[in-house]
Design a protein around this motif. Structure first.
Motif, short mmCIF file in Angstrom:
data_model
loop_
_atom_site.label_atom_id
_atom_site.label_comp_id
_atom_site.label_asym_id
_atom_site.label_seq_id
_atom_site.Cartn_x
_atom_site.Cartn_y
_atom_site.Cartn_z
N LEU A 190 47.06 53.13 47.72
CA LEU A 190 46.80 51.86 48.41
C LEU A 190 47.31 50.74 47.50
CD1 LEU A 190 43.46 53.27 48.97
CD2 LEU A 190 44.11 51.79 50.87
N VAL A 191 47.98 49.77 48.11
CA VAL A 191 48.45 48.62 47.36
C VAL A 191 47.89 47.38 48.04
CG1 VAL A 191 50.46 47.29 46.60
CG2 VAL A 191 50.55 49.80 46.61
N GLY A 192 47.10 46.62 47.32
CA GLY A 192 46.44 45.45 47.92
C GLY A 192 45.62 45.84 49.14
N GLY A 193 45.01 47.02 49.09
CA GLY A 193 44.17 47.48 50.19
C GLY A 193 44.92 48.14 51.33
N GLU A 194 46.26 48.08 51.28
CA GLU A 194 47.06 48.68 52.37
C GLU A 194 47.47 50.10 52.00
OE1 GLU A 194 47.65 47.37 55.37
OE2 GLU A 194 46.36 45.71 54.71
N PRO A 195 47.24 51.05 52.92
CA PRO A 195 47.52 52.45 52.59
C PRO A 195 49.01 52.79 52.65
CG PRO A 195 46.79 52.29 54.85
CD PRO A 195 46.69 50.89 54.27
N MET A 196 49.42 53.74 51.84
CA MET A 196 50.75 54.33 51.97
C MET A 196 50.70 55.24 53.20
SD MET A 196 52.44 53.22 49.27
CE MET A 196 51.54 51.70 49.60
N GLU A 197 51.56 55.00 54.15
CA GLU A 197 51.49 55.70 55.44
C GLU A 197 51.66 57.21 55.31
OE1 GLU A 197 50.71 54.59 58.46
OE2 GLU A 197 50.38 52.56 57.68
N ASP A 198 52.48 57.63 54.35
CA ASP A 198 52.83 59.06 54.33
C ASP A 198 51.72 59.99 53.83
OD1 ASP A 198 52.92 58.45 51.69
OD2 ASP A 198 55.04 58.94 51.40
N VAL A 199 50.59 59.41 53.43
CA VAL A 199 49.48 60.27 53.03
C VAL A 199 48.48 60.46 54.17
CG1 VAL A 199 49.69 59.52 50.63
CG2 VAL A 199 47.93 58.47 52.09
N LEU A 200 48.70 59.76 55.28
CA LEU A 200 47.72 59.75 56.37
C LEU A 200 47.99 60.84 57.41
CD1 LEU A 200 47.63 55.87 56.95
CD2 LEU A 200 46.13 57.25 55.47
N GLY A 201 46.93 61.20 58.13
CA GLY A 201 47.04 62.05 59.31
C GLY A 201 47.69 63.40 59.06
N ALA A 202 48.25 63.95 60.14
CA ALA A 202 48.84 65.29 60.07
C ALA A 202 50.06 65.30 59.16
CB ALA A 202 49.21 65.76 61.47
N THR A 203 50.78 64.19 59.08
CA THR A 203 51.93 64.11 58.18
C THR A 203 51.48 64.29 56.74
OG1 THR A 203 52.90 62.51 59.68
CG2 THR A 203 53.86 62.64 57.48
N GLY A 204 50.41 63.59 56.39
CA GLY A 204 49.87 63.72 55.03
C GLY A 204 49.44 65.14 54.73
N VAL A 205 48.84 65.80 55.72
CA VAL A 205 48.39 67.18 55.51
C VAL A 205 49.60 68.09 55.24
CG1 VAL A 205 47.37 69.18 56.66
CG2 VAL A 205 46.25 66.94 56.82
N GLU A 206 50.65 67.96 56.03
CA GLU A 206 51.82 68.82 55.83
C GLU A 206 52.49 68.56 54.48
OE1 GLU A 206 52.80 71.45 57.37
OE2 GLU A 206 51.39 71.27 59.05
N ARG A 207 52.55 67.28 54.10
CA ARG A 207 53.13 66.95 52.79
C ARG A 207 52.28 67.54 51.66
NH1 ARG A 207 56.71 62.29 52.34
NH2 ARG A 207 55.77 61.97 50.28
#
Lengths: 417, 417
Positions: free
Chosen positions: B369-386
């Protein structure tokens, strides 16, 4: 299973499922049922929402006829169970669900998740309460359990005799007394330990509990009493060799005139460590990891088994797995605790449909849901208080052998009649 | 703590908190970080709702100034962490939170609950994957974990290399492949085992998995192949002495011509039982209790510690607990995995603010998280596969000693530089 049974036409056969433990994990002497109140609430609001139904349909998990059936799902059957807080033994039918096969089988995971986790915590907690021998215990394990499990753990620990929790959500939801304490971070944030203690006493008064093991303990105690006065509520120790340390801390507090200041300890305690401190001048315990993870037995090991169903002629058929090492007893059970001179002497399980309690027995199964409607007195904070009182009463009926912390046989035999 | 720090004026000091494990529970050789993606989502939506604020006010847990501060709570700081699926060792700074003291300290329980539970499951799962030596594993433990923890467990197991879960909610929420199987209840519901098998094959096709240990196993296998044909997908064994039994079942299936029918086993397995079956003709494993309870280590034992804060002059001060047995290292850490000939050789932790990776090192902390904003690629099903892919890659870098199931030292030393 539901999909295939709907297709086959057997989904709507009336059925009885029973929940029981084949053994007490950890070779303990008795178990404490917990989770029942949470479960009754969950069953009454158990529905399949649109987003879940669409996913089941899109992923082709089940067929349209089953989607339609799930969309209308509302549990309409009957559930009996051991009162929450009741003591149980291997084979005790702690929950009995009577409904259509499909309505009942859908609840399996919900029933077992709730009873297995909450009872695992209660099973550990009740032993810690025994070990503490009347000294207060606080549940402080939220950070060592899944974030929602933590709330359930606080609830189960309170039912099993803990006095408070550091989980505020458990206080809000279930009416459990809450407590808090400062962490090392609070001391470390400030420019000195004295600054931190002054800040805490200014905010919370001299009755607060000061954490005294961030730097040098004797210095911290001297500072604590200087800042808060001899009316300081308590000091907390979270590290070190506690049996030795608490004696030294008690002596120092007394020498400073803080004779009423209590000592609370919180260093990776379990029931054995608590018992080991019984001769030390500890006033209260905070327990975390071992409590919320069941102190070596993190799941109570309960199973949910079909024991009877009606056939197409409407007659009841008793059923049970028959092969290998997991043999079960078919037929709907009634359960009774038998007494001898006021002390529990046996767990009695009867399969006769007309079974009744003898005069020296107490009936254990009570209605929890009737036609899908919950018994109000098991819900919410009221249910929690009733469960806590019932656990105290039920544990009080057990023979002395039940309170041994060593591994061994159940304190009561389970008799099948 | 927040209440007292607001009163004192120290709540808004900029601070760094770090999450790490002092040791690997169970004397394991390495750990796998899990829960990070769930945590980032939870931090971004972490708010205090009206009903929570009113309760805190009514119960006088904190004062009005703190209620006001909580009402506006929204994490605005920075978080770095090990990638989800990354390997970790004692002292690895798996999560670093930089924010005001108050913003960061409020997240402690959330951070630890998620990382401790999910990593405990991943730590057990990765060992089971090693033991299975390429055979597929399915997570089937929902009924032995709290009902919400069960979903997280399925997610963590998949990240650590399991191939599927029986938890449909984990499939819906995180995109994890799901599978199912019939229970003994399905067989027992029907008038005969043959009726049950016919119903299941009619609904799910001959590629389904039939449970063959409700009554007599050889009879069930004969019935199964007669009903489904030699194209029967698989048979499942959930009891008995598996090493002996699977040999007999394989021989019978082959003798009936069902040479392609697989054998899946699910009887209270853990990594040791799985390893013990490595020479047996098992095709896949379903694992429940031991997986979702961390196989003897149900919490990863991570802690969340203040390691630095600014003072009133704006200068950074490194801080750490100094007394007794839980000494920590102050100052914000950078972490690197060092390699020797393509194989990981050390975990390197540096406190220098200008630390950089050497050419033989891989940097381990990435922004979450940068300034409270999440990095998108760690979220949801995408994050799980990564995360799943990253775990496979990170585990593949480890030396052979990492894959021993025996108790012992961490596979890599942690070097502080």
């Amino acid at each position: 299973m539901v999909d295939a049974a709907i297709e086959k036409g057997t989904a709507h056969r009336e059925a009885v499922f029973e929940t029981f433990a084949r053994r007490l994990p950890g070779a303990r002497r008795y178990g404490v049922v917990a989770g029942t109140g949470r479960l009754v609430e969950a069953i009454t609001r158990f529905r399949f929402r649109d987003e879940e139904l669409s996913w089941l349909a899109d992923a082709q998990i089940v067929r349209p006829a089953t989607i339609d059936w799930l969309a209308d799902y509302r549990f309409s059957g009957d559930v009996w169970g051991y009162r929450e807080g009741e003591v149980y033994f291997p084979g005790s039918p702690v929950l009995v669900v009577q409904s259509s096969f499909a309505e009942g089988v859908v609840l399996e995971t919900l029933v077992l998740s709730m009873l297995n986790y909450d009872s695992a915590v209660a099973n550990a907690a009740t032993r810690m309460v025994t070990a503490a021998a009347g000294r207060p215990l606080a549940e402080m394990g939220s950070r060592r359990a899944h974030e929602e499990a933590a709330v359930a753990a606080a609830r189960a620990a309170y039912i099993a005799g803990f006095g408070a929790t550091s989980n505020l959500e458990a206080g809000r939801t279930w009416g459990i007394p809450t407590m808090g304490t400062a962490a090392h971070a609070f001391t470390l944030l400030h420019d000195s330990e004295e600054d931190a203690f002054r800040a805490q006493v200014a905010a919370l008064g001299s009755g607060t509990t000061l954490l005294v093991d961030t730097y040098d303990i004797p210095t911290a105690i001297e500072t604590a009493v200087r800042v808060a006065g001899t009316g300081l509520g308590a000091v907390r120790l979270d590290s070190g060799d506690l049996p030795t340390l608490v004696v030294e801390v008690r002596e120092q507090l007394d020498s400073l005139g803080a004779v009423g200041t209590k000592i609370t300890v919180t260093n990776d305690l379990d029931e054995y460590a608590i018992a080991g401190l019984s001769g030390s001048p500890v006033d209260s315990y905070g327990v975390g990891t071992s409590l919320v993870t069941g102190s070596g037995a993190p799941a109570a090991g309960m199973v949910y088994k079909l024991v009877a169903h009606r056939d197409d002629a409407g007659d009841w058929v008793s059923v049970a797995k028959a092969s290998a090492d997991k043999v079960s007893l078919g037929g709907r059970k009634r359960a009774y605790r038998r007494f001898d001179g006021g002390v529990a002497s046996a767990e009695v399980v009867r399969t006769s449909p007309t079974a009744e309690a003898r005069t020296d027995e107490r009936e254990l199964l009570t209605p929890l849901l009737v036609g899908g409607e919950p018994m109000e007195d098991v819900l919410g904070a009221t249910g929690v208080e009733r469960a806590r009182a019932h656990r105290e009463s039920a544990v009080g009926e057990l023979p002395a052998a039940a309170f041994r912390l060593t591994r061994g046989e159940p304190a009561l035999p389970t008799l099948y009649e």
